[in-house]
Design an enzyme around this catalytic site. Structure first.
Site, PDB file in Angstrom:
ATOM      1  N   LYS A   1      39.215 101.395  42.620  1.00  0.00           N
ATOM      2  CA  LYS A   1      37.150 100.780  41.647  1.00  0.00           C
ATOM      3  C   LYS A   1      36.663 100.149  42.817  1.00  0.00           C
ATOM      4  CE  LYS A   1      37.862  97.726  37.635  1.00  0.00           C
ATOM      5  NZ  LYS A   1      37.049  97.267  37.116  1.00  0.00           N
TER       6      LYS A   1
ATOM      7  N   LYS B   1      45.945  92.273  36.741  1.00  0.00           N
ATOM      8  CA  LYS B   1      45.794  90.904  37.246  1.00  0.00           C
ATOM      9  C   LYS B   1      46.267  89.983  37.756  1.00  0.00           C
ATOM     10  CE  LYS B   1      40.856  91.812  36.220  1.00  0.00           C
ATOM     11  NZ  LYS B   1      39.476  91.646  35.772  1.00  0.00           N
TER      12      LYS B   1
ATOM     13  N   LYS C   1      35.048  93.239  41.311  1.00  0.00           N
ATOM     14  CA  LYS C   1      33.968  91.798  41.912  1.00  0.00           C
ATOM     15  C   LYS C   1      35.362  91.106  42.863  1.00  0.00           C
ATOM     16  CE  LYS C   1      30.591  91.295  37.637  1.00  0.00           C
ATOM     17  NZ  LYS C   1      32.254  91.753  36.617  1.00  0.00           N
TER      18      LYS C   1
HETATM   19  N1  AQP Z   1      33.206 100.185  39.313  1.00  0.00           N
HETATM   20  C1  AQP Z   1      33.422 100.004  38.621  1.00  0.00           C
HETATM   21  N2  AQP Z   1      32.867 101.687  37.986  1.00  0.00           N
HETATM   22  C2  AQP Z   1      32.369 102.034  36.595  1.00  0.00           C
HETATM   23  N3  AQP Z   1      32.004 100.720  35.786  1.00  0.00           N
HETATM   24  C3  AQP Z   1      32.805  99.064  36.348  1.00  0.00           C
HETATM   25  N4  AQP Z   1      32.959  98.143  35.688  1.00  0.00           N
HETATM   26  C4  AQP Z   1      33.141  97.646  35.933  1.00  0.00           C
HETATM   27  N5  AQP Z   1      33.297  97.836  37.225  1.00  0.00           N
HETATM   28  C5  AQP Z   1      33.872  99.057  36.982  1.00  0.00           C
HETATM   29  C6  AQP Z   1      32.397  98.460  34.354  1.00  0.00           C
HETATM   30  O1  AQP Z   1      31.391  96.993  33.870  1.00  0.00           O
HETATM   31  C7  AQP Z   1      31.572  97.024  33.187  1.00  0.00           C
HETATM   32  C8  AQP Z   1      31.947  95.160  33.318  1.00  0.00           C
HETATM   33  O2  AQP Z   1      32.845  94.518  34.290  1.00  0.00           O
HETATM   34  P1  AQP Z   1      33.202  93.747  33.552  1.00  0.00           P
HETATM   35  O3  AQP Z   1      32.774  92.407  34.864  1.00  0.00           O
HETATM   36  O4  AQP Z   1      33.324  93.403  32.207  1.00  0.00           O
HETATM   37  O5  AQP Z   1      34.705  93.463  34.046  1.00  0.00           O
HETATM   38  P2  AQP Z   1      35.853  94.063  34.873  1.00  0.00           P
HETATM   39  O6  AQP Z   1      35.820  95.574  34.565  1.00  0.00           O
HETATM   40  O7  AQP Z   1      36.601  93.646  36.031  1.00  0.00           O
HETATM   41  O8  AQP Z   1      34.434  94.448  36.638  1.00  0.00           O
HETATM   42  P3  AQP Z   1      34.882  94.161  38.044  1.00  0.00           P
HETATM   43  O9  AQP Z   1      34.185  94.222  38.981  1.00  0.00           O
HETATM   44  O10 AQP Z   1      36.205  95.373  38.200  1.00  0.00           O
HETATM   45  O11 AQP Z   1      35.446  92.725  37.864  1.00  0.00           O
HETATM   46  P4  AQP Z   1      37.242  92.238  38.529  1.00  0.00           P
HETATM   47  O12 AQP Z   1      37.327  92.377  40.307  1.00  0.00           O
HETATM   48  O13 AQP Z   1      36.814  90.891  38.145  1.00  0.00           O
HETATM   49  O14 AQP Z   1      38.433  93.468  37.815  1.00  0.00           O
HETATM   50  C9  AQP Z   1      32.327  96.780  32.235  1.00  0.00           C
HETATM   51  O15 AQP Z   1      31.759  97.874  31.353  1.00  0.00           O
HETATM   52  C10 AQP Z   1      32.957  97.868  33.358  1.00  0.00           C
HETATM   53  O16 AQP Z   1      33.824  99.267  32.549  1.00  0.00           O
END
Ligand code: AQP
Length: 344
Positions: A207, A115, A210
């Site tokens: 992956k 990040k 968001k």
């Molecule tokens: N691609 C994914 N597949 C399975 N699980 C996922 N999670 C996130 N992306 C995937 C799970 O969703 C939960 C909430 O995630 P979060 O909002 O706390 O943060 P994150 O993992 O950082 O989500 P993003 O979408 O990847 O956000 P950005 O783009 O900001 O980094 C967690 O349990 C996570 O494991």
């Protein structure tokens, strides 16, 4: 280690674009676990501000994640649903953990490296210390089980290390304060199910996320039927037909991802999907996936939109959850202060 009562905690960041990976990797498990455990589900808004947020968008996204929790079937009366910033003990315990965790531990966190990217000097201190706050989120409730996607595994290991070091470093004081056998449980990650890592629809090696700038990389839970269909039809694939056995998906990340999504939405194994679609080309498989995704996600998205329109209801759920979470957090934080030696 003493026996701790089983308790589930997990959180989701309100950073917009709540997507299929969040749904299959986290929410589906949250809903499942509420049948067998007491659960606390948190909208982790303090984590969201580790990167810049527009305040108006942030409050909208807090309500969006809350709506996703409720629309997926989490029961806020039987379990606790709230947003992190309403319970100040998360931040208080995080400070204690800042003093327990070692710099070397945080330096190993791959999510910070991803990040922060090349501009590390310009990343917020909060982004760096994020895993300590995450440990505090879990341990302020002395939670024992944490359902998460694969990407959170390393942070969970750090939470266990912090709990262990707190228990070891302060063992005598913990004992004196009547908590023989350690104050914090070592929380267990629950990373199970067919979709612990949903990949981008545009690139099977990344992956679904968001923050991906391409809307076509992810299916958002609030996408309508046309958007879901378009995104699946445009999803990257390879020129070969689908294999008849799961072993044939090796080295084909995009095919593997789409078959995994189908399996997770249908609640079956990848083998079952390939038994039905093996030998067929992607266009017929994608049509079936569109129908399935629209049938499964459509009602959740529609309910989310309905709930989001009623901000009074959502805010009431969050306030009620925060009051119940606070009662537990306050009691545990009081014990932590006594263990650390603060005068209160
Ligand atoms: N691609 C994914 N597949 C399975 N699980 C996922 N999670 C996130 N992306 C995937 C799970 O969703 C939960 C909430 O995630 P979060 O909002 O706390 O943060 P994150 O993992 O950082 O989500 P993003 O979408 O990847 O956000 P950005 O783009 O900001 O980094 C967690 O349990 C996570 O494991």
């Amino acid at each position: 280690m003493s026996n701790f009562p089983q308790l589930v905690f997990s959180g989701v960041q309100p950073t917009g674009n709540f997507h299929l990976g969040n749904y299959l990797g986290a929410l589906v498990k949250f809903v499942e676990m509420q049948n067998n455990y007491d659960c606390i589900y948190c909208v982790v808004d303090m984590h969201a501000i580790t990167v810049a947020q527009d305040p108006l968008e942030l409050s909208k996204h807090i309500r969006e994640v809350t709506a996703a929790f409720l629309a997926s079937g989490i029961d806020p009366k039987k379990h606790i649903v709230f947003n992190q910033s309403q319970v100040p003990e998360h931040a208080e315990l995080a400070w204690v953990f800042n003093c327990i965790a070692r710099l070397g531990w945080l330096n190993r966190m791959t999510q910070f490296k991803e990040k922060a990217g090349k501009d590390r000097e310009n990343a917020s201190v909060g982004l760096y210390a994020y895993p300590n706050l995450m440990a505090a989120d879990i341990l302020i409730y002395r939670a024992t089980h944490v359902p998460v996607g694969e990407d959170q595994k390393q942070h969970l290991e750090l939470a266990r290390d912090i709990a262990q070091k707190f228990n070891n470093d302060l063992a005598d004081s913990i004992e004196r304060n009547g908590f023989g056998g350690g104050f914090f449980p070592l929380p267990e990650p629950v990373i199970q199910g067919p979709a612990t890592r949903v990949m981008s629809l545009r690139d099977g090696s990344k992956k679904m996320s968001k923050s991906d700038p391409s809307e076509y990389s992810r299916i958002n839970l609030t996408d309508d039927a046309d958007q879901i269909a378009q995104k699946i039809r445009k999803a990257k694939t390879d020129p070969d037909a689908l294999p008849s056995e799961a072993a044939g998906l090796a080295g084909r990340p995009e095919a593997d991802n789409l078959v995994g999504i189908f399996a997770a939405l249908q609640g079956v194994a990848k083998e079952d999907v390939l038994r039905e679609f093996g030998g067929q080309n992607f266009s017929s498989f994608k049509s079936a996936l569109v129908d399935l995704a629209v049938a499964k996600l459509g009602p959740v998205g529609a309910e989310m939109k309905r709930l989001q329109a009623d901000t009074g209801h959502i805010d009431g759920v969050l306030r009620d959850g925060a009051a119940r979470a606070s009662a537990i957090a306050r009691k545990n934080m009081t014990a932590v202060k006594d263990i650390v030696g603060f005068v209160r």
